[in-house]
Design an enzyme around this catalytic site. Sequence first.
Site, PDB file in Angstrom:
ATOM      1  N   TYR A 141     -16.336   4.895 -10.582  1.00 53.64           N
ATOM      2  CA  TYR A 141     -16.815   6.270 -10.739  1.00 53.64           C
ATOM      3  C   TYR A 141     -18.165   6.387 -11.428  1.00 53.64           C
ATOM      4  O   TYR A 141     -18.576   7.493 -11.779  1.00 53.64           O
ATOM      5  CB  TYR A 141     -15.785   7.086 -11.528  1.00 53.64           C
ATOM      6  CG  TYR A 141     -14.648   7.572 -10.667  1.00 53.64           C
ATOM      7  CD1 TYR A 141     -13.728   6.678 -10.134  1.00 53.64           C
ATOM      8  CD2 TYR A 141     -14.501   8.926 -10.369  1.00 53.64           C
ATOM      9  CE1 TYR A 141     -12.691   7.121  -9.336  1.00 53.64           C
ATOM     10  CE2 TYR A 141     -13.469   9.371  -9.574  1.00 53.64           C
ATOM     11  CZ  TYR A 141     -12.568   8.470  -9.061  1.00 53.64           C
ATOM     12  OH  TYR A 141     -11.546   8.914  -8.266  1.00 53.64           O
ATOM     13  N   LYS A 202      -6.326  -5.629  -9.803  1.00 47.86           N
ATOM     14  CA  LYS A 202      -6.374  -6.386  -8.550  1.00 47.86           C
ATOM     15  C   LYS A 202      -7.246  -7.618  -8.833  1.00 47.86           C
ATOM     16  O   LYS A 202      -8.253  -7.870  -8.161  1.00 47.86           O
ATOM     17  CB  LYS A 202      -6.967  -5.503  -7.433  1.00 47.86           C
ATOM     18  CG  LYS A 202      -6.942  -6.130  -6.055  1.00 47.86           C
ATOM     19  CD  LYS A 202      -5.562  -6.218  -5.431  1.00 47.86           C
ATOM     20  CE  LYS A 202      -5.616  -6.967  -4.108  1.00 47.86           C
ATOM     21  NZ  LYS A 202      -4.289  -7.147  -3.494  1.00 47.86           N
ATOM     22  N   ASP A 235      -1.645  -2.968  -5.336  1.00 48.98           N
ATOM     23  CA  ASP A 235      -0.962  -2.750  -4.054  1.00 48.98           C
ATOM     24  C   ASP A 235       0.555  -2.856  -4.235  1.00 48.98           C
ATOM     25  O   ASP A 235       1.318  -2.005  -3.771  1.00 48.98           O
ATOM     26  CB  ASP A 235      -1.474  -3.728  -2.979  1.00 48.98           C
ATOM     27  CG  ASP A 235      -1.538  -5.170  -3.457  1.00 48.98           C
ATOM     28  OD1 ASP A 235      -1.417  -5.414  -4.675  1.00 48.98           O
ATOM     29  OD2 ASP A 235      -1.707  -6.077  -2.620  1.00 48.98           O
ATOM     30  N   ASP A 259      -6.495   7.026 -10.357  1.00 47.18           N
ATOM     31  CA  ASP A 259      -6.611   8.230  -9.536  1.00 47.18           C
ATOM     32  C   ASP A 259      -5.546   8.189  -8.431  1.00 47.18           C
ATOM     33  O   ASP A 259      -4.804   9.149  -8.212  1.00 47.18           O
ATOM     34  CB  ASP A 259      -8.028   8.278  -8.945  1.00 47.18           C
ATOM     35  CG  ASP A 259      -8.290   9.536  -8.138  1.00 47.18           C
ATOM     36  OD1 ASP A 259      -7.672  10.568  -8.434  1.00 47.18           O
ATOM     37  OD2 ASP A 259      -9.126   9.472  -7.214  1.00 47.18           O
TER      38      ASP A 259
HETATM   39  C1  IPM Z   1      -8.632  13.783 -10.083  1.00 47.30           C
HETATM   40  C2  IPM Z   1      -9.471  14.207  -8.909  1.00 47.30           C
HETATM   41  C3  IPM Z   1     -10.939  13.923  -9.201  1.00 47.30           C
HETATM   42  C4  IPM Z   1     -11.066  12.417  -9.397  1.00 47.30           C
HETATM   43  C5  IPM Z   1     -11.925  14.453  -8.170  1.00 47.30           C
HETATM   44  C6  IPM Z   1     -11.826  15.951  -8.043  1.00 47.30           C
HETATM   45  C7  IPM Z   1     -13.342  14.057  -8.457  1.00 47.30           C
HETATM   46  O1  IPM Z   1      -9.030  13.582  -7.753  1.00 47.30           O
HETATM   47  O2  IPM Z   1      -8.855  14.294 -11.175  1.00 47.30           O
HETATM   48  O3  IPM Z   1      -7.770  12.918  -9.902  1.00 47.30           O
HETATM   49  O4  IPM Z   1     -11.216  11.688  -8.422  1.00 47.30           O
HETATM   50  O5  IPM Z   1     -10.999  11.974 -10.540  1.00 47.30           O
HETATM   51 MG    MG Z   2      -7.252  12.461  -8.026  1.00 48.84          MG
END
Ligand code: IPM
Ligand code: MG
Length: 378
Positions: A141, A202, A235, A259
């Site tokens: 990210y 992973k 996985d 996520d």
């Molecule tokens: C979450 C969402 C966000 C992320 C998006 C909206 C950017 O999916 O909070 O899990 O990927 O973190």
């Molecule tokens: Mg999310």
Amino acid sequence: MSKYRIAWLPGDGIGQEVSDAARLVLDAAGFEAEYLAGDIGWEFWCKEGDPLPPRTLELLRTTHCAFFGAITSKPVADAKRELAPELQYRGLTYRSPIVRMRQLLDLYVCLRPCRAWRGNPLNYREDIDLVVFRENTEGMYIGVEFPKVPESFYAEPAIERLPADAAISIRSVTRKASRRIVEAAFQYAVKHRRRRVTAVHKANVLRATCGVFLEAAQEVAARYPQIQFDTANVDAMGMWLVKNPQNYDVIVTTNLFGDILSDLAAQLVGGMGFAYSGNIGDTYAVFEPTHGSAPKYAGLNKVNPLAGILAAKMMVEWLGEVQIARNIESAVAQLIERGKVRTYDMGGSAGTMDIAHGVAESLHCGTDDRLLSPVSRR
Ligand code: IPM
Ligand code: MG
């Protein structure tokens, strides 16, 4: 003057209505605060070229914490097209405001509890009660991305094999961030008497980045001999979570894996209508329902606001108002168990605000400790 100043960021789409629902419950629970509304979301991208304007960041700096509803994000081409004409061709790029808040404010813990509420017809099993600790500041990210391979990259032998038109996203994992997320997971386990922490990675393929995470996890785990510790490939974890979710307790992992696994875990206990998050740093935190802005439902008073209400509960708990948090949790549990007021996702026809009023009514009936999670009962 109220003890707490809260940045109130409903955002757009259903963000508005679930925030209204959460607010109604906070008020009914007797939580007193000054709520300061902040601009965030798609509208501000279109009008100002920034979905998280500097004035909103300033607001975060002068409040104790924030409540965030939801916002719309669209792919690159749509984002460009919808930008005001005078902002076009300035090279502006849309970046998710929630991801930016997490990074700019160093909210390194993303805490996502998934519990099977008694009586929820959507539960996959009745004995699920796990929490996901997702690293919230780095990993996939960081926003370092290239639509094609930059010339200078070819100096690196490992890149030589890449076709020039390959798009690249860079994943960065540090020891520091890995240690502190794992540390947070263990501290939570100790505080809430959880038995087990599972670190998910992973490392057999992503040897560099997951290697760092795994080593850090093992180092931290060694300091908590009283807590069972194990590791799993992501996985396999996906499979195990579907097969035996009741066996998991605290799951800790890097950003993208967290996520994905947190959505998977959410579905085991009712889906996004029940999924809530705390984005928590050392001195600030942003609480949110995990779901998106669901534009097609916006303004229909239809969606389930329990995720937002539970995010608000987590917020007051983080602020130290533990009794109010318990009261809200018990009221939510009573509403779900009675099963009279249900939104469409649970097979009912109640509206968003009916749920909020239902929770508020349960609040007045008093706390039923029986319905609290074992964690809150302690
Ligand atoms: C979450 C969402 C966000 C992320 C998006 C909206 C950017 O999916 O909070 O899990 O990927 O973190
Ligand atoms: Mg999310």
